[in-house]
Motif scaffolding. Structure first.
Motif, mmCIF file in Angstrom:
data_model
loop_
_atom_site.group_PDB
_atom_site.id
_atom_site.type_symbol
_atom_site.label_atom_id
_atom_site.label_comp_id
_atom_site.label_asym_id
_atom_site.label_seq_id
_atom_site.Cartn_x
_atom_site.Cartn_y
_atom_site.Cartn_z
ATOM 1 N N SER A 50 0.833 -1.207 0.000
ATOM 2 C CA SER A 50 0.000 0.000 0.000
ATOM 3 C C SER A 50 0.868 1.257 0.000
ATOM 4 O O SER A 50 0.587 2.213 -0.722
ATOM 5 N N GLN A 51 1.914 1.237 0.807
ATOM 6 C CA GLN A 51 2.828 2.372 0.839
ATOM 7 C C GLN A 51 3.533 2.543 -0.505
ATOM 8 O O GLN A 51 3.731 3.665 -0.978
ATOM 9 N N MET A 52 3.895 1.429 -1.112
ATOM 10 C CA MET A 52 4.549 1.479 -2.413
ATOM 11 C C MET A 52 3.604 2.085 -3.459
ATOM 12 O O MET A 52 4.003 2.963 -4.234
ATOM 13 N N PHE A 53 2.348 1.636 -3.466
ATOM 14 C CA PHE A 53 1.373 2.186 -4.408
ATOM 15 C C PHE A 53 1.114 3.663 -4.146
ATOM 16 O O PHE A 53 0.917 4.446 -5.079
ATOM 17 N N GLU A 54 1.109 4.052 -2.876
ATOM 18 C CA GLU A 54 0.887 5.455 -2.548
ATOM 19 C C GLU A 54 2.014 6.324 -3.098
ATOM 20 O O GLU A 54 1.769 7.387 -3.678
ATOM 21 N N LEU A 55 3.258 5.850 -2.963
ATOM 22 C CA LEU A 55 4.379 6.604 -3.512
ATOM 23 C C LEU A 55 4.335 6.638 -5.036
ATOM 24 O O LEU A 55 4.661 7.650 -5.653
ATOM 25 N N MET A 56 3.924 5.527 -5.631
ATOM 26 C CA MET A 56 3.838 5.483 -7.091
ATOM 27 C C MET A 56 2.771 6.436 -7.618
ATOM 28 O O MET A 56 2.959 7.080 -8.648
ATOM 29 N N SER A 57 1.666 6.525 -6.927
ATOM 30 C CA SER A 57 0.569 7.360 -7.416
ATOM 31 C C SER A 57 0.690 8.814 -6.988
ATOM 32 O O SER A 57 -0.083 9.655 -7.448
ATOM 33 N N SER A 58 1.651 9.128 -6.138
ATOM 34 C CA SER A 58 1.786 10.512 -5.674
ATOM 35 C C SER A 58 2.194 11.458 -6.805
ATOM 36 O O SER A 58 1.887 12.644 -6.756
ATOM 37 N N GLY A 59 2.838 10.949 -7.821
ATOM 38 C CA GLY A 59 3.245 11.786 -8.938
ATOM 39 C C GLY A 59 2.197 11.932 -10.013
ATOM 40 O O GLY A 59 2.369 12.700 -10.960
ATOM 41 N N VAL A 60 1.083 11.214 -9.892
ATOM 42 C CA VAL A 60 0.022 11.280 -10.897
ATOM 43 C C VAL A 60 -0.807 12.527 -10.658
ATOM 44 O O VAL A 60 -1.308 12.755 -9.557
ATOM 45 N N LYS A 61 -0.955 13.329 -11.686
ATOM 46 C CA LYS A 61 -1.742 14.560 -11.556
ATOM 47 C C LYS A 61 -3.231 14.221 -11.607
ATOM 48 O O LYS A 61 -3.646 13.335 -12.333
ATOM 49 N N THR A 62 -4.011 14.931 -10.811
ATOM 50 C CA THR A 62 -5.453 14.672 -10.757
ATOM 51 C C THR A 62 -6.255 15.717 -11.530
ATOM 52 O O THR A 62 -7.455 15.817 -11.364
#
Length: 111
Positions: A50-62
């Motif tokens: 979950s932490q890994m996915f959170e870091l991966m998705s933190s750079g995705v613009k909304t």
């Protein structure tokens, strides 16, 4: 067979049954410990993923035409958590197996 052997036999069998019950209870307890250790290892892997996915998705613009704006930013952590749980549930990346093995080794060394 003599009378003394017939009288002693039930006591021996009773003792053997008591020993078998005690051994079974010990195995049941060990089985519960193993099940708890397995669940803890899977929960750990789930959290890690979950932490890994959170870091991966933190750079995705909304923003943009399909962006969810503030709502997406709010609910993204829940989605990342579910990604981690589902991935761990289906075998994950092997962290749970390693953690589980280490937990069992530590329990065996302690007993």
């Amino acid at each position: 067979m003599n009378d003394a052997a017939l009288i002693a036999a039930p006591a021996i069998n009773s003792f053997a049954i008591d020993q078998a019950k005690a051994a079974r209870a010990k195995l049941d307890h060990a089985g519960k410990n193993q099940a708890q250790a397995r669940k803890a290892a899977e929960d750990f892997e789930s959290f890690f993923l979950s932490q890994m996915f959170e870091l991966m998705s933190s750079g995705v613009k909304t923003d943009g035409p399909f962006g969810g704006g503030q709502a997406e930013a709010t609910w993204r952590s829940f989605l990342d958590d579910q990604y981690g749980r589902q991935m761990a549930k289906r075998g994950g990346i092997g962290i749970a197996d390693m953690v589980y093995d280490q937990m069992l080794k530590i329990q065996e060394a302690a007993s």
